[in-house]
Every structure is written in structure tokens, then in C-alpha cells.
Design a protein around this motif. Structure first.
Motif, short mmCIF file in Angstrom:
data_model
loop_
_atom_site.label_atom_id
_atom_site.label_comp_id
_atom_site.label_asym_id
_atom_site.label_seq_id
_atom_site.Cartn_x
_atom_site.Cartn_y
_atom_site.Cartn_z
N PHE A 13 0.85 -1.21 0.00
CA PHE A 13 0.00 0.00 0.00
C PHE A 13 0.88 1.25 0.00
O PHE A 13 1.93 1.27 0.65
CB PHE A 13 -0.91 0.02 1.23
N THR A 14 0.40 2.30 -0.69
CA THR A 14 1.19 3.53 -0.70
C THR A 14 0.66 4.53 0.33
O THR A 14 1.35 5.47 0.69
CB THR A 14 1.19 4.19 -2.10
N SER A 15 -0.57 4.33 0.82
CA SER A 15 -1.10 5.23 1.85
C SER A 15 -2.13 4.49 2.69
O SER A 15 -2.64 3.44 2.28
CB SER A 15 -1.80 6.43 1.20
N ILE A 16 -2.45 5.08 3.86
CA ILE A 16 -3.43 4.46 4.74
C ILE A 16 -4.82 4.46 4.08
O ILE A 16 -5.62 3.56 4.27
CB ILE A 16 -3.43 5.12 6.13
N GLU A 17 -5.06 5.50 3.24
CA GLU A 17 -6.37 5.57 2.55
C GLU A 17 -6.52 4.38 1.61
O GLU A 17 -7.59 3.78 1.51
CB GLU A 17 -6.50 6.87 1.73
N GLU A 18 -5.42 4.04 0.94
CA GLU A 18 -5.47 2.91 0.00
C GLU A 18 -5.74 1.61 0.79
O GLU A 18 -6.57 0.79 0.37
CB GLU A 18 -4.13 2.82 -0.73
N ALA A 19 -5.07 1.46 1.94
CA ALA A 19 -5.24 0.26 2.76
C ALA A 19 -6.67 0.17 3.24
O ALA A 19 -7.29 -0.90 3.24
CB ALA A 19 -4.28 0.29 3.94
N SER A 20 -7.21 1.32 3.64
CA SER A 20 -8.56 1.34 4.18
C SER A 20 -9.59 1.06 3.07
O SER A 20 -10.57 0.34 3.28
CB SER A 20 -8.74 2.69 4.85
N ALA A 21 -9.33 1.59 1.87
CA ALA A 21 -10.25 1.35 0.75
C ALA A 21 -10.23 -0.14 0.38
O ALA A 21 -11.28 -0.74 0.09
CB ALA A 21 -9.84 2.19 -0.46
N HIS A 22 -9.05 -0.74 0.45
CA HIS A 22 -8.94 -2.17 0.13
C HIS A 22 -9.75 -2.99 1.15
O HIS A 22 -10.50 -3.91 0.79
CB HIS A 22 -7.48 -2.59 0.15
N TYR A 23 -9.60 -2.62 2.44
CA TYR A 23 -10.33 -3.30 3.52
C TYR A 23 -11.83 -3.20 3.27
O TYR A 23 -12.57 -4.18 3.33
CB TYR A 23 -9.91 -2.63 4.84
N GLN A 24 -12.28 -1.97 2.92
CA GLN A 24 -13.72 -1.77 2.66
C GLN A 24 -14.19 -2.63 1.51
O GLN A 24 -15.26 -3.24 1.57
CB GLN A 24 -13.99 -0.29 2.32
#
Ligand code: PHE
Length: 451
Positions: free
Chosen positions: A124-135
């Protein structure tokens, strides 16, 4: 068929430790510490362990070892009336509820282990990307259902092999791997630049964050983490003989469980602080914060795989222990063979877990008392049914059976220990008869909103 017994006390000890160490240690404990005042929460938690959860755990193991039956049969045997066997049945049903929402949740961990193996959670390049993936993952009904089923099949496989060849051997293999993986993560965390800040956060109590809810949360956590209050220890204890010392197992279980929770918190916070992320992320701590950190580290792929493997193993050894009371009930009371009982309980656990597994996807709009289905089941079990089960266990031992004959039975297997430490009898008498029932009553009234 003769009742199976553990091959050794060590095997029983590892199975009990395996039951205790689970998502509550690795996932819930760090974020509860993060949200509730760091060391202040840890202190309250340790007090509740000593005052309530350990005496409850010992009472349950004693009930099981004495009656050598599932929770329903054991309560009937010692309580003698249909009221007590009904209470035992409620405890068996609590196990069924716990195992179904636990499996749905643990399914996500298995899903994340696969993501880690694919390399997704370390790029992941950012926490937003990680969170979007989780969602995107949890909002897919097939992902939730598929991994709920896959996780349950892994557990059914262990249970199907029996108490000795399945649970005991499984825990003997899985627990050392779990310790090793956690140790690697702790060493890695401590060698990172933010280790000091992470440790300071853990060791410095912030009493301003403590409210009455914090106390209740700490109590509930100390119960759930030891797998007390839902029949696991009654059932595991029923596979013991009277020569086995319960104290020599229950105390190390509580200690090992606490050490693992603390180590998990050290690993999580040293890693989180090193990346400058927020420690108060709730469940997101392991599903987006840690994966973002793994993505920034050299060796992040291996760390991510190790981390989710650790949580997965911890969840398997807990889930099998949550299912075993139901299996023992079906074998003892309904005369089913072990394999049919495993199959039957796995099917019911799967079905009950379906709405939980869909709670963040197609059932996300559906709410029970303001919670989604998964959180509602968790709440009912953790805040009401489990404390009630623990309450019943201490009442049965302390007041119905009688604390003196009960302690006399407990002495078997370790008479020397009792002679050397006479305070054990005072501590247990006081906590089983008075402190534990009073404090559990308080938690219960709080959960119901009475206080
Ligand atoms: N103790 C387990 C954990 O910490 C959960 C559990 C509760 C398992 C009750 C069995 C019975 O995750």
C-alpha cells in the motif's frame, strides 16, 4: 465409549492456553489499550483478572473435572435440579453463539492471510489505500461467507480428529509457532525508531481517559480473553483425571495469556509509533494501519504473512475450544458419535454465523438495538451471556455445592502446593463466594443499562 482424556497435563495446559490466546489478545487488547488510557487500562485489567476471571476459570475447571461431563450435564450433576441443568444448557448455547460470530470474524483474518501471501497487504502507498482495500473486501458477501466457511472447515478438521489427536496435538504444534512468530514481531518492533514512543505510550497511565465504561470493558475483556463463562474450561476440565492439578494449569494459563496480550501490544504499538500512525484506530489498527506500515518496511511481505499467520493460529485454537462444549453436549446428552457431533455443530455454527459474516455487506443496513448483526451477537455474548455463565459457575461452586467441599476437591492433584501456600484457599474462598459474584453482577447491571 469411554470418555477421552488428555494425554498429559502439559497437553491440557497448552490446549487451555490455546483457547485463551485468540483475537481478544492480538486484535482487541492492543486497541482497547490504545483507546482507554494505555497503562491505566492495563492496571484495571490486571486487577479484574486476579479478582474475578481467574477464580471463575478455576471454578469452571473444577466443575468439569469433578463431573466429567459437558456444561449442561456437569451443572445437573452438581446442582441437582432442572434449574441448574437449564443454566448449564444456557452456557452451551452461549458457546454456540460465541463460536459463530468468532468464526465470521476469524474468517476475515484468514482472508487477510491470503491477501498477505498474495503480497497485497505489503504494497500500500497510503493508509487511505489500505482502508479502501479493507472496505472493498468486507463489503463483498462472498468474501465474508467464503472465509467464514473455510475457517470453520479448518477447525472442524482439528475437532474431528478428537481430543488427543486433534485438539491436543494441534495446540502442541500451533502454540510454539505462535510464540515464535510473536517474538519475531516484538524484536522487529523494538528495533524500530519509534519503539521508545510506543513503549512510553504503553507504560504511562493516562487516568483522564478512564471512565466507568473503561472498568466494565476491562472486566469483560479479562473474561473473554480467558475463555471464561461459556463452558470451555468446564469441558476441557472434564477430560482430566483427579490426579491433575488444576491450579498448576489455570494460573499459568492466566499468566501466559497476559504476557501474550502485553507482547502483542508491544509489537503493535512499537510498529505503529514508528510509522507515525494513530494508536487509537480500533479494528483498523490491524486491518489498515499495520498493513500500511508493513508496506513501508523492508521485509514487509514476510512480516505481514507472519502477523496474519499468528492471528489465524490464535483464532483456530480458540474457535475449537468454543465449539467443544457443544460437541461434548451432543455426545454426552444426545448420544451422538463424535464425528456426527462435530459435523452437526459445524453446520449450526456456520448457519448462525452467516448473518454475522454478511454484517458489513448485504446486511449492513440491518440493525439490532443500534448494532449490526456481528456486533450485536458480540455484545449479547460478551456483555450478558458470558458474565452470566461465569456468575452461575461461581454461585454453583461457592454456594450450591459449597466452598469447603469444593476446595477440598480442588486440593486433589496438588496437596503440597496448598500446604506451602495456605493463602490460596483464603483467596479462592473470598473471591469465589463474594468478590467475583458481586463484581460480575455489577458488569451485568451496567450492560443492561440499570447502572
Ligand atoms: N479467549 C478467546 C480469545 O481471546 C476467545 C474465546 C472466548 C474462545 C470464549 C473460547 C471461548 O480470543
Amino acid at each position: 465409549m469411554a470418555r477421552e482424556t488428555w494425554r498429559s497435563t502439559l497437553g491440557f495446559g497448552l490446549a487451555a492456553i490455546g483457547s485463551a490466546i485468540g483475537l481478544a489478545n492480538v486484535v482487541k487488547f492492543p486497541y482497547m489499550v490504545g483507546n482507554n488510557g494505555g497503562a491505566a487500562f492495563i492496571i484495571i485489567y490486571l486487577l479484574s483478572l486476579a479478582a474475578i476471571s481467574v477464580p471463575v476459570l478455576i471454578s469452571e475447571a473444577l466443575i468439569g473435572r469433578t463431573a466429567r461431563l459437558n456444561p449442561c450435564g456437569a451443572f445437573r450433576h452438581l446442582g441437582g435440579t432442572s434449574f441448574w441443568s437449564g443454566t448449564g444448557l444456557m452456557i452451551v448455547l452461549t458457546g454456540l453463539i460465541v463460536s459463530s460470530f468468532y468464526s465470521a470474524l476469524a474468517g476475515w483474518i484468514l482472508g487477510y492471510l491470503i491477501e498477505a501471501l498474495k503480497g497485497t497487504v505489503s504494497t500500500f502507498t497510503s493508509i487511505e489505500e489500505a482502508s479502501a482495500h479493507y472496505q472493498s473486501l468486507i463489503s463483498s458477501p462472498w468474501w465474508g461467507l467464503g472465509f467464514h466457511l473455510a475457517f470453520l472447515l479448518c477447525c472442524a478438521f482439528v475437532l474431528y480428529s478428537g481430543v488427543r489427536r486433534g485438539i491436543e496435538v494441534g495446540c502442541e504444534i500451533m502454540m510454539p509457532i505462535l510464540f515464535l512468530v510473536l517474538l519475531i514481531l516484538v524484536i522487529k518492533g523494538l528495533s524500530m525508531p519509534g519503539a521508545r514512543d510506543g513503549l512510553r505510550f504503553l507504560l504511562k497511565p493516562d487516568w483522564s481517559a478512564v471512565t466507568s465504561t473503561t472498568v466494565i470493558l476491562a472486566l469483560g475483556q479479562s473474561f473473554f480473553t480467558l475463555s471464561a463463562g461459556q463452558g470451555t474450561m468446564i469441558t476441557y476440565g472434564s477430560y482430566l483425571s483427579e490426579q491433575d492439578s488444576l491450579l498448576k494449569v489455570c494460573i499459568p494459563v492466566a499468566l501466559a495469556d497476559t504476557v501474550i496480550s502485553l507482547l502483542a501490544a508491544v509489537a503493535v504499538f512499537t510498529i505503529v509509533f514508528s510509522s507515525g500512525a494513530e494508536p487509537t484506530q480500533g479494528m483498523g489498527l490491524i486491518f489498515h494501519t499495520l498493513p500500511t506500515v508493513f508496506s513501508e518496511l523492508t521485509g514487509g511481505y514476510v512480516l505481514a504473512v507472519l502477523f496474519f499467520l499468528l492471528v489465524f493460529l490464535a483464532a483456530v485454537t480458540s474457535e475449537i475450544s468454543a465449539m467443544e462444549p457443544v460437541i461434548a453436549y451432543l455426545v454426552d446428552e444426545k448420544g451422538l458419535s463424535r464425528s456426527s457431533a462435530v459435523a452437526g455443530s459445524a453446520v449450526v455454527t456456520f448457519l448462525l454465523g452467516i448473518p454475522c459474516a454478511l454484517s458489513y455487506s448485504i446486511l449492513s443496513e440491518f440493525s439490532v438495538f443500534g448494532h449490526n448483526f456481528l456486533d450485536a451477537m458480540d455484545f449479547v455474548a460478551t456483555s450478558i451471556l458470558i458474565p452470566l455463565g461465569g456468575f452461575a459457575a461461581v454461585l454453583l461452586v461457592g454456594w450450591k455445592w459449597g466452598i469447603h467441599p469444593a476446595l477440598e476437591k480442588l486440593r486433589m492433584g496438588a496437596p503440597k502446593l496448598w500446604e506451602r501456600h495456605p493463602w490460596i484457599a483464603y483467596y479462592l474462598r473470598f473471591s469465589i463466594c463474594y468478590v467475583a459474584p458481586a463484581l460480575i453482577g455489577l458488569v451485568f447491571l451496567h450492560a443492561l443499562g440499570v447502572i
